[in-house]
Design an enzyme around this catalytic site. Structure first.
Site, PDB file in Angstrom:
ATOM      1  N   HIS A 272      -3.175 -29.216   2.989  1.00  0.00           N
ATOM      2  CA  HIS A 272      -4.103 -28.633   3.973  1.00  0.00           C
ATOM      3  C   HIS A 272      -4.604 -27.262   3.500  1.00  0.00           C
ATOM      4  CE1 HIS A 272      -3.251 -31.952   6.537  1.00  0.00           C
ATOM      5  NE2 HIS A 272      -2.003 -31.604   6.743  1.00  0.00           N
ATOM      6  N   ASP A 323      -3.511 -38.791   4.593  1.00  0.00           N
ATOM      7  CA  ASP A 323      -2.613 -38.128   5.548  1.00  0.00           C
ATOM      8  C   ASP A 323      -2.256 -39.023   6.730  1.00  0.00           C
ATOM      9  OD1 ASP A 323      -1.180 -36.344   7.054  1.00  0.00           O
ATOM     10  OD2 ASP A 323      -2.692 -34.806   7.179  1.00  0.00           O
TER      11      ASP A 323
HETATM   12 ZN   LIG Z   1       0.997 -34.322   6.558  1.00  0.00          ZN
END
Ligand SMILES: [Zn+2]
Length: 447
Positions: A272, A323
């Protein structure tokens, strides 16, 4: 020996000067490795013809397989990342090794259909409900390993240390009832359990720090030491609230905390990396820490947009992950990174198509510890992904810019380590939609 004849192929820059795309390429494969690459030749009798553009295999560098069960279940109530997490915990509470095997097998088969030849599974659902270990303390990890083998893709099991229930300005919180399944008690016990796992063909064991909210600073060096020589991943700066708590409690940003405790470096990938200060970008780049963008998830969870061009320029290789699998389309993830950059900066071409392909292929495999994959070159693993150039989405595209137009549905053939896993858009396991339906339905029946 098997020979594949490709209309177009994305060759290693060392093979082809200039454009990465060459026409009429014969790729020879033996024992799972590429043994010959010959651009500009006619097909020979017996060659397997691959349509469209053949790319190296895609690495999905960040996956939580069980989140696939949440697709289409979280959009009715608004909320935030933290309310989404309550739904996710509800599904986590209903999984056991048998259900997890079925779900992950179908999830990984869907990835193969999208051109994924290797997945990095960020694995924290370790123990039985309540936290007691299964008879095999790695039963859930072994289910994931079996699932990837069944689906025909390689796996890096990023076994995550998760020992605290959250972080506030006053310190870490105790685990709640669901989180008890994630924890080994402390990082030493986590390392002892992970040491029981072994690499095997197509499987690499790596490690993860779940996040600074789940691993107190004094335990970070234990994880970093245990991960020496292996991929080490960490969720970093996904949500501002975590960063604020970290700064309040430690007087340091999450990146600085990780750096001071030996977590950053070229074998580490920060997932991220959304809400970073300039100093954090500099630190990640200077240590050669990779960053994994998961833009479909970051959009779905209202996380924000990371500064990926700046991170790349600072020295951090970029890779990509689906993800939580709000969509399983790595080509879309690549395109979304560039789309979000354009929306934020007002500039086009922040990442050139070749840089996005690098993130999808060689850089992603490097982040998962497979330095011998991700390129169409002699000696590399024989991972081939043929993407059609004649579908309604791709017809008329220049092959060199296909990544900006193609979707998972345009993937025609996928070869993993020399084995055909997807042919003409069909997975060797059969109807993947049915497999997903059968795996997901029981998880909601008693909800
Ligand atoms: Zn994750």
């Amino acid at each position: 020996m098997t020979a594949y004849w490709c209309e177009h192929a994305w060759l290693d820059p060392a093979v082809m000067a200039g454009s990465a795309v060459s026409g009429r390429v014969r790729i020879e494969v033996e024992d799972g490795r590429i043994t010959g690459v010959h651009p500009g030749v006619a097909p020979a009798p017996g060659d397997v013809r691959l349509p469209g553009l053949v790319l190296p295999g895609f690495a999905n560098a960040h996956s939580h397989a069980f989140h696939r069960a949440l697709r289409g279940h979280t959009h009715d109530a608004g909320g935030t990342f933290w309310t989404w997490r309550e739904r996710m915990y509800a599904v986590a509470g209903r999984l056991d090794p048998e259900r997890y095997l079925a779900l992950a097998r179908a999830t990984y088969a869907e990835m193969a259909l999208a051109g994924v030849t290797c997945v990095g599974e960020f694995h924290y659902l370790h123990h039985a409900p309540g936290g007691s270990p299964y008879a095999d303390p790695n039963a859930m990890g072994e289910a994931l390993i079996q699932a990837a083998a069944d689906a025909g893709i390689r796996l890096t099991l990023l076994d995550a240390c998760y020992v605290a229930g959250g972080l506030e300005g006053t310190g870490h919180l105790p685990l709640n009832d669901v989180q008890a399944r994630f924890s080994d008690g402390d990082a030493v016990a986590w390392a002892d359990r992970v040491a029981l796992l072994r690499d095997r063909p197509g499987v690499r064991i790596g490690a993860a720090v779940h996040s600074v909210r789940a691993v107190p600073a004094e335990q970070l060096p234990v994880v970093a030491r245990a991960a020496t020589g292996r991929p080490l991943h960490v969720h970093l700066s996904e949500q501002p609230a975590e960063n604020e708590a970290c700064s309040a409690y430690y007087g340091a940003t999450p990146t600085r905390l990780l750096d001071e405790h030996g977590v950053l470096g070229p074998d580490t990938t920060a997932v991220h990396a959304t809400h970073l200060t300039g100093d954090e970008i500099t630190a990640l780049g200077a240590t050669g820490t990779a960053v994994c963008a998961c833009p479909s998830t970051e959009a779905d969870l209202a996380d924000g947009v990371g500064a990926f061009r700046w991170l790349r320029d600072a020295g951090s290789p970029l890779c990509l992950g689906s993800d939580q699998h709000a969509t399983t389309d790595l080509l879309a993830e690549a395109r979304l990174v560039e789309a979000h950059e354009r929306l934020v900066t007002g500039e086009r071409g922040r990442f050139r198509p070749a840089e996005l392909v690098e993130a999808l292929t060689a850089a992603g495999h490097r982040a998962l510890g497979w330095t011998d994959a991700g390129r169409l070159a002699v000696g590399r693993r024989a991972d081939l992904v043929a993407v059609r150039l004649d579908t309604p989405r791709t017809a008329g595209c220049a092959p060199g810019q296909l990544v900006m137009a193609a979707a998972a549905a345009d993937v025609h053939t996928v070869v993993v380590d020399g084995r055909v896993v997807v042919a003409d858009g069909e997975h060797v396991l059969g109807d993947v939609g049915r497999l997903l339906t059968e795996a997901i339905a029981p998880l909601w029946e008693d909800a």
